[in-house]
Design an enzyme around this catalytic site. Structure first.
Site, PDB file in Angstrom:
ATOM      1  N   LYS A 138       0.840  -1.203   0.000  1.00 23.63           N
ATOM      2  CA  LYS A 138       0.000   0.000   0.000  1.00 23.63           C
ATOM      3  C   LYS A 138       0.879   1.259   0.000  1.00 23.63           C
ATOM      4  O   LYS A 138       0.624   2.210  -0.737  1.00 23.63           O
ATOM      5  CB  LYS A 138      -0.939  -0.009   1.219  1.00 23.63           C
ATOM      6  N   GLN A 186      -4.693  -1.671   9.674  1.00 26.48           N
ATOM      7  CA  GLN A 186      -4.592  -2.967   8.999  1.00 26.48           C
ATOM      8  C   GLN A 186      -5.170  -4.081   9.880  1.00 26.48           C
ATOM      9  O   GLN A 186      -4.824  -4.203  11.050  1.00 26.48           O
ATOM     10  CB  GLN A 186      -3.120  -3.261   8.651  1.00 26.48           C
ATOM     11  N   ASP A 231     -10.997   2.855   4.147  1.00 25.45           N
ATOM     12  CA  ASP A 231     -11.261   1.408   4.084  1.00 25.45           C
ATOM     13  C   ASP A 231     -12.765   1.122   4.077  1.00 25.45           C
ATOM     14  O   ASP A 231     -13.182   0.006   3.788  1.00 25.45           O
ATOM     15  CB  ASP A 231     -10.664   0.714   5.317  1.00 25.45           C
TER      16      ASP A 231
END
Ligand code: GUN
Length: 289
Positions: A49, A93, A116
């Site tokens: 990422k 994450q 997200d």
């Protein structure tokens, strides 16, 4: 067995993003990435990422915490990032260690920086089909793959195997939304006669997290098969000692499918591309405000 080339499609999207990032100068979209512990898969995803962010001209900052971090420390970090107007996107994450309540932590992220799409607010916006919703990156990537490969979705039976917050549930909402218009079934570990349902799928999305779980007998001839699984299985012939396989028994299923995503090189690159797209959108919105 035409392959859906996720790498090529993601590259095309990232090119589009790169031009839009350049047009924002001197403002630079900035994503804050929070990682807890040293899970090898998480390290690899977060590295990817950050590398991709740099490639499209975005800034990324890694906030790294030990496995033993307290909920309070993590929430304090998110509060600081929420308040920082130079940060446009925040991601934590997953998975987090067992002592940390994942949903509560995701929900602390400001919905307007929740690139997200895991907060209650963004899931609600998705249900309501509001234009500003951040959709979770993997499901958004799946819909984009279908669109850009010319797979019809309207009226088609899309069967999703897996009901996670990260993939299954938001994938169902996106496929159902007006404009995509699929008829959606969500299956999970307690579903009776799974094979009978998957065999009725025009579009089959495998998001179970079990290597090669979807076998050829579970797939209709001509189905479009999207494999979300990224499973590490031991392989002594590899330097790393492992290789990646999906949730689909690729060779046998590919012989029946009209379109299929490989692992790696299918959904994975699209998840990262959609994260960049959401971060860019967040930055563009903050500039307009
Ligand atoms: N873990 C697996 N997929 C994802 C994702 O898309 N976002 C985050 N934050 N964690 C993940």
């Amino acid at each position: 067995m035409p392959l859906i080339d996720g790498n090529a499609i993601a590259r095309q999207i990232l090119q589009e993003i790169k031009s839009r990032v350049a047009a924002l100068a001197p403002i630079v979209p900035h994503i804050a990435v929070v990682r807890v512990g040293d899970d090898p898969a998480s390290i690899s995803y977060v590295t990817k990422k950050q590398k991709t962010a740099a490639e499209v001209g975005m800034k990324s900052t890694l906030y790294l915490f030990p496995e033993t971090v307290s909920k309070g420390e993590l929430l304090a970090c998110l509060d600081t990032l929420n308040a920082d107007s130079a940060v446009h996107g925040i991601l934590v994450q997953a998975p987090l260690p067992a002592h940390l309540p994942e949903t509560e932590i995701f929900n602390r992220i400001s919905p307007d920086k929740d690139v997200d799409g895991f907060t209650s607010t963004n899931i609600g916006r998705l249900v309501q089909e509001l234009p500003g919703a951040f959709a979770a990156c993997t499901p958004a990537g799946i819909v984009e793959l279908l669109r850009r490969s010319g797979a019809a979705t309207a009226g088609k039976h899309a069967v999703i195997v897996g009901r996670s917050l990260i993939v299954g549930k938001p994938a169902a909402l996106l496929l159902l939304a007006k404009g995509t218009d699929a008829t959606v079934t969500v299956c999970h570990s307690r579903t009776h006669d799974l094979g009978a349902i998957t065999r009725s799928a025009d579009i089959l999305i495998a998001a179970i997290g079990r290597p090669r779980f979807i076998t050829a007998d579970m797939v209709k001839d001509g189905a479009v098969v999207i494999d979300v699984g990224i499973n590490r299985i031991p392989d002594a012939t590899k330097k790393t000692g492992y290789r990646l396989v999906g949730d689909v028994d690729f060779d046998a299923v590919a012989a029946k499918a009209s379109l299929i995503t490989p692992v790696p090189g299918g959904v994975g690159p699209m998840t990262v591309a959609m994260l960049m797209k959401n971060t860019l959108a967040s930055c563009e919105l903050s500039v307009r405000d």
